[in-house]
Write an enzyme that holds these catalytic residues in place. Structure first.
Site, PDB file in Angstrom:
ATOM      1  N   ASP A   1      67.603  94.053 165.323  1.00  0.00           N
ATOM      2  CA  ASP A   1      67.949  92.762 164.729  1.00  0.00           C
ATOM      3  C   ASP A   1      68.209  91.683 165.774  1.00  0.00           C
ATOM      4  O   ASP A   1      68.434  90.528 165.423  1.00  0.00           O
ATOM      5  CB  ASP A   1      69.131  92.879 163.755  1.00  0.00           C
ATOM      6  CG  ASP A   1      70.399  93.439 164.390  1.00  0.00           C
ATOM      7  OD1 ASP A   1      70.423  93.641 165.620  1.00  0.00           O
ATOM      8  OD2 ASP A   1      71.368  93.673 163.641  1.00  0.00           O
ATOM      9  N   ARG A   2      68.144  92.046 167.074  1.00  0.00           N
ATOM     10  CA  ARG A   2      68.369  91.071 168.139  1.00  0.00           C
ATOM     11  C   ARG A   2      67.197  91.089 169.107  1.00  0.00           C
ATOM     12  O   ARG A   2      66.642  92.141 169.417  1.00  0.00           O
ATOM     13  CB  ARG A   2      69.670  91.369 168.876  1.00  0.00           C
ATOM     14  CG  ARG A   2      70.875  91.306 167.941  1.00  0.00           C
ATOM     15  CD  ARG A   2      72.177  91.321 168.705  1.00  0.00           C
ATOM     16  NE  ARG A   2      72.330  92.518 169.503  1.00  0.00           N
ATOM     17  CZ  ARG A   2      72.616  92.532 170.799  1.00  0.00           C
ATOM     18  NH1 ARG A   2      72.729  91.423 171.480  1.00  0.00           N
ATOM     19  NH2 ARG A   2      72.761  93.663 171.438  1.00  0.00           N
TER      20      ARG A   2
ATOM     21  N   ASP B   1      66.851  95.121 170.605  1.00  0.00           N
ATOM     22  CA  ASP B   1      68.056  95.920 170.778  1.00  0.00           C
ATOM     23  C   ASP B   1      67.916  97.252 170.035  1.00  0.00           C
ATOM     24  O   ASP B   1      66.850  97.584 169.527  1.00  0.00           O
ATOM     25  CB  ASP B   1      69.301  95.137 170.345  1.00  0.00           C
ATOM     26  CG  ASP B   1      69.508  95.113 168.844  1.00  0.00           C
ATOM     27  OD1 ASP B   1      68.515  95.212 168.100  1.00  0.00           O
ATOM     28  OD2 ASP B   1      70.669  95.002 168.403  1.00  0.00           O
TER      29      ASP B   1
ATOM     30  N   ASP C   1      68.768  98.482 167.211  1.00  0.00           N
ATOM     31  CA  ASP C   1      68.371  98.604 165.806  1.00  0.00           C
ATOM     32  C   ASP C   1      67.476  97.468 165.341  1.00  0.00           C
ATOM     33  O   ASP C   1      67.215  97.324 164.151  1.00  0.00           O
ATOM     34  CB  ASP C   1      69.595  98.746 164.892  1.00  0.00           C
ATOM     35  CG  ASP C   1      70.386  97.454 164.741  1.00  0.00           C
ATOM     36  OD1 ASP C   1      70.438  96.666 165.702  1.00  0.00           O
ATOM     37  OD2 ASP C   1      70.977  97.246 163.659  1.00  0.00           O
TER      38      ASP C   1
ATOM     39  N   LYS D   1      75.707  99.623 158.857  1.00  0.00           N
ATOM     40  CA  LYS D   1      75.601  98.224 158.466  1.00  0.00           C
ATOM     41  C   LYS D   1      75.218  98.205 156.987  1.00  0.00           C
ATOM     42  O   LYS D   1      74.344  98.964 156.558  1.00  0.00           O
ATOM     43  CB  LYS D   1      74.539  97.491 159.297  1.00  0.00           C
ATOM     44  CG  LYS D   1      74.934  97.304 160.752  1.00  0.00           C
ATOM     45  CD  LYS D   1      73.888  96.477 161.497  1.00  0.00           C
ATOM     46  CE  LYS D   1      74.309  96.242 162.955  1.00  0.00           C
ATOM     47  NZ  LYS D   1      73.307  95.444 163.700  1.00  0.00           N
TER      48      LYS D   1
ATOM     49  N   ARG E   1      81.706 101.134 163.191  1.00  0.00           N
ATOM     50  CA  ARG E   1      81.090 101.635 164.422  1.00  0.00           C
ATOM     51  C   ARG E   1      82.104 102.425 165.235  1.00  0.00           C
ATOM     52  O   ARG E   1      83.231 101.981 165.405  1.00  0.00           O
ATOM     53  CB  ARG E   1      80.567 100.461 165.260  1.00  0.00           C
ATOM     54  CG  ARG E   1      79.322 100.749 166.042  1.00  0.00           C
ATOM     55  CD  ARG E   1      78.884  99.525 166.828  1.00  0.00           C
ATOM     56  NE  ARG E   1      78.476  98.399 166.003  1.00  0.00           N
ATOM     57  CZ  ARG E   1      77.969  97.267 166.489  1.00  0.00           C
ATOM     58  NH1 ARG E   1      77.813  97.127 167.786  1.00  0.00           N
ATOM     59  NH2 ARG E   1      77.624  96.287 165.688  1.00  0.00           N
TER      60      ARG E   1
ATOM     61  N   HIS F   1      70.471  87.202 167.811  1.00  0.00           N
ATOM     62  CA  HIS F   1      70.194  87.149 166.374  1.00  0.00           C
ATOM     63  C   HIS F   1      69.539  85.798 166.063  1.00  0.00           C
ATOM     64  O   HIS F   1      70.097  84.750 166.384  1.00  0.00           O
ATOM     65  CB  HIS F   1      71.488  87.252 165.559  1.00  0.00           C
ATOM     66  CG  HIS F   1      72.185  88.569 165.657  1.00  0.00           C
ATOM     67  ND1 HIS F   1      71.826  89.658 164.894  1.00  0.00           N
ATOM     68  CD2 HIS F   1      73.235  88.972 166.404  1.00  0.00           C
ATOM     69  CE1 HIS F   1      72.632  90.672 165.173  1.00  0.00           C
ATOM     70  NE2 HIS F   1      73.496  90.288 166.094  1.00  0.00           N
TER      71      HIS F   1
ATOM     72  N   SER G   1      73.715  99.875 166.418  1.00  0.00           N
ATOM     73  CA  SER G   1      73.112  98.714 167.060  1.00  0.00           C
ATOM     74  C   SER G   1      72.798  98.993 168.529  1.00  0.00           C
ATOM     75  O   SER G   1      72.064  99.926 168.847  1.00  0.00           O
ATOM     76  CB  SER G   1      74.026  97.496 166.896  1.00  0.00           C
ATOM     77  OG  SER G   1      73.412  96.328 167.353  1.00  0.00           O
ATOM     78  N   HIS G   2      73.396  98.209 169.439  1.00  0.00           N
ATOM     79  CA  HIS G   2      73.103  98.329 170.868  1.00  0.00           C
ATOM     80  C   HIS G   2      74.134  99.173 171.605  1.00  0.00           C
ATOM     81  O   HIS G   2      74.080  99.252 172.830  1.00  0.00           O
ATOM     82  CB  HIS G   2      73.042  96.939 171.490  1.00  0.00           C
ATOM     83  CG  HIS G   2      74.334  96.184 171.353  1.00  0.00           C
ATOM     84  ND1 HIS G   2      74.677  95.553 170.178  1.00  0.00           N
ATOM     85  CD2 HIS G   2      75.367  95.973 172.210  1.00  0.00           C
ATOM     86  CE1 HIS G   2      75.856  94.988 170.343  1.00  0.00           C
ATOM     87  NE2 HIS G   2      76.300  95.224 171.551  1.00  0.00           N
TER      88      HIS G   2
END
Length: 451
Positions: free
Chosen positions: A242-243, A238, A240, A113, A15, A325, A103-104
């Site tokens: 996943d959260r 979030d 992407d 990822k 990232r 998560h 992600s966030h």
């Protein structure tokens, strides 16, 4: 490769700033290196997708070219939440996946990822990948192909079949302009819900708020909309997907350790004695409740990849982190997926016929801080924590040191650990009241002031 962005290779993913750290040249080299890490003569395709960031198309194209030039076939699943890439690997028995996402993180970031087989790449594997990317990996293998593929219908049907609701809900969803709105809104409607959409239009600039549901200010619009529409709950995603973040019917945030507590109680009715994992930052009330319900509670290190690996090692059926998560392995595949988690949470509410406040009524009320971050360089942060462990152990404190230092007091706990994703130390505290909380916090902060 000059100016190689070593700092972008983190514990769980890659990232950095798009076009500066994360370039198309880097993405191409990643494709070639990823191919090298797969088993020899691997013939199954690699799943590739991306989130909504504006830098995503160019990075994805370069990544696919690198994979193809290494002789691999690619299935391009387009713009989807990261969990759909994981789902595709499981359902299609693919060689692995690379998802273009940060992600966030803010909109100027991007990254990757990855999974090899059904295992998330993390730790030493990411460092090995970094080493390979700095080598000449040209090959004489025949060029692979790229095939567009939609996984959405298969995923939606799976969740609809797995999570039927005995009563419908009025639910507000906030996708933060990430990709989850495109999946969750139609999915929850198929489950029979009335869905009110907030920021479900994909926009890689994230114009309305930062797509991170662990920060209370990012949940304000969701909470207000739940109250205005008299909805049953609100679900936030979030960047992407996943959260997850949840607010109840009053717009009150239900933090992830309390969600895991409720889900654990529900799971243990069906699977007595099951192992359930959470992390070093979670409430002691969670671990107590799992044990009281007959489960085996395991405290582990923070990080989605580390939690998934621990689930495989222990055979745990459920796990969760404070970051949102949630991992289900009883009827699902053991990876973190916010849209699926939302369906399971609604199923729990429907089956019990209760509200969040009713379900949590018997949980002792404590006072806890959010995560407190203190700037500390990557070079120093781990050493500071190691010195803290030595100091407080020498004073006789009861310490858990699997991931930093968690001091166990008779009536609470205090945590000091090094962030895996930022140049920072992380603290968190839980106590029976604010006075005691301040005392615990002062103990660690006064020592930090001497360093």
């Amino acid at each position: 490769m000059t100016d190689f962005p070593h700092h972008a290779f983190r514990e769980y993913d890659i990232r950095g700033i798009a076009a500066t750290d994360i370039t198309e040249a880097l993405a191409y080299r990643l494709g070639q290196a990823f191919a090298t890490m797969l088993p020899a003569n691997e013939s199954r395709p690699v799943i590739v997708g991306r989130d909504v960031r504006l830098s995503g198309p160019g990075l994805q194209t370069a990544l696919i070219r690198g994979l193809n030039d290494a002789g691999l076939h690619v299935m391009d699943i387009g713009i989807v939440p990261t969990p759909l890439a994981y789902y595709a690997v499981h359902q299609l028995s693919a060689a692995g996946s690379v998802h273009v996402t940060a992600s966030h993180n803010p909109s100027e970031y991007n990254g990757f990822k990855m999974m090899i087989g059904t295992s998330s790449l993390h730790g030493h594997d990411i460092q090995r990948l970094k080493e390979l990317m700095q080598q000449d990996l040209r090959t004489d293998k025949a060029t692979g192909s790229c095939t567009p593929f939609s996984i959405t219908d298969s995923y939606t049907q799976f969740v609809v079949n797995d999570c039927p609701l005995s009563r419908p809900f009025k639910v507000v969803i906030d996708a933060g302009n990430g990709p989850s709105g495109m999946i969750a809104a139609p999915l929850y409607r198929q489950l029979g819900c009335e869905v009110i959409e907030l920021y479900c239009e994909p926009d890689g600039r994230f114009p309305n708020h930062h797509p991170d549901p662990t920060i209370a200010e990012n949940m304000v619009d969701l909470a207000n909309t739940v109250r205005a529409h008299k909805a049953d709950l609100g679900i936030a995603f979030d960047g992407d997907g996943d959260r997850i973040g949840i607010v109840d019917e009053h717009g009150t945030i239900i933090w992830s350790d309390m969600l895991l507590l409720l889900l654990s109680r529900r799971l243990l009715l069906e699977y007595p004695g099951a192992t359930i994992i959470s992390e070093i930052k979670s409430s002691q009330m969670l671990y107590n409740a799992i044990e009281q319900a007959g489960g085996k509670a395991v405290m582990w290190r923070t990080g989605h990849s580390l939690i998934k690996a621990k689930m495989k090692e222990t055979g745990a059926l459920l796990a969760g982190e404070m970051s949102g998560h949630l991992f289900f392995a009883d009827r699902f595949f053991g990876f973190d997926d916010a849209a699926y988690a939302g369906a399971r949470i609604m199923q729990m509410l429907a089956d019990t016929g209760s509200t969040f406040s009713e379900l949590l009524a018997d949980v002792p009320i404590t006072v806890a801080t959010p995560e407190i971050r203190i700037a500390c360089s990557d070079q120093e942060k781990f050493d500071v924590v190691d010195q803290a462990i030595i100091h407080f152990k020498s004073l006789g404190y009861d310490i858990i040191d699997i991931d930093g230092m968690r001091i166990r007091f008779a009536d609470g706990w205090g945590l000091l650990r090094a962030s895996n994703t930022q140049p920072a130390l992380v603290m968190r505290f839980e106590a029976p009241d604010n006075k005691r909380l301040d005392e615990m916090r002062a103990l660690i902060e006064s020592w930090l002031d001497t360093q």
